[in-house]
Design a protein around this motif. Sequence first.
Motif: not given
Length: 414
Positions: A348-350, A284-285, A216-218, A276-277
């Motif tokens: 949530x990347x980190x 990709x997800x 959802x964040x993406x 994200x990158x």
Amino acid sequence: MQEFRSEKKTDGDDDPQAGRTSRRGLGLGGGGRSLRGPVGSALSTRWGARPVVMVGGILTSLGFIFSAFAGSLLHLYLGLGVLAGSGWALVFAPAVGTLSCYFSRRRVLAVGLALTGNGACSLLLAPALQLLLYTFGWRGALLLLGAITLHLTPCGALLRPLALPGDPPAPPPHGPLAALGLDLFTRRSFLVFALGTVMVGGGYFVPYVHLAPHALDQGLAGYGAGLVVAVAAVADASARLVCGWLADQGWVPLTRLLAVFGALTGLGLLAVGLVPVVGNKEGFLLVTAGAYGLSAGSYTPLLLGVLPGLVGIESVIQATGLVMMLMSLGGLLGPPLSGFLRDETGDFTTSFLVCGILVLSGSFIYMGLPGVMPSCHPASSPATAPPERGELLPIPQVALLSSGNPHSTLDTAC
């Protein structure tokens, strides 16, 4: 039901602090109940798996029914967390441990097949619960779940205590530490296994809790996030069967497979965190979620399949309870840490990168287990598996014939 929905919205949806608390607290319930796994193993060792699993099914059902009449959050904690959680602890370790005792030649496949239900439930339970909530309300849904979980009792009645030919008699445990299986930590191989499992558990459960919020964040819509979770669940369930068959072929030592698929699970988490990158985030997800599901699903049956070789078949039920506890210790760290990092960084990347590093670290520790690293010492000829119900055909001895000597010679593993 409408009152319950409005209370949920007021308490969490409009309060950022409540949202942060929810993200950090998710996953604590499941980890806490699994910490009681050694207790179920100890009771099963003393009285047998059948009565313990039957009692666990009754307690789990009563926990859901008790929670259906909850008037406060504490009431729900007592019903679902304490009562139902204790019942679940009495069910899982004795049932899976006893299943491991039934098989020798196809043990990992049997465990993988039994654990496939987890992946299937991840796919089917969420929409089923939504239907139950919409049709019967949350209290009615809990009552129906209590009726469903009561079926654990007749399932437990089907567990037969089998003494396989060639199995050494299990000595009676001396003292509470031995009854809980804590004396297994005095063995170097199990201690290495325990440390690696705790590290892997620190990141293993994060996608189960935060994969959908990460999607959802993406920018994925609700259906897109659900598709990501579904892909991971299907891949997880399929991999448990395939890896179980592969492990039982004996081509690669089980401990080596455990380290390899643990490392692949960590790499899958790193890939999910790097979404994200990249440009095509949705595609990709989906790919990375499927890759994570395949590796994590392969890891799960191996985690339990290596136990007979590490502790012996007579201690496998106690070891199964300890594995539940070890994974839970990591699970108590992973989701709250992931939620904390999400609150501090904004995504949530980190979280996924750190949890992937934890899983990779645990897989690196597994390299200290026997059989992970290749050796050039003569390997003894594999022993014929004892005949067992459903598997009466013996395994032929494997030997090499030298060109100048008609007699069999030992194979070498390098």
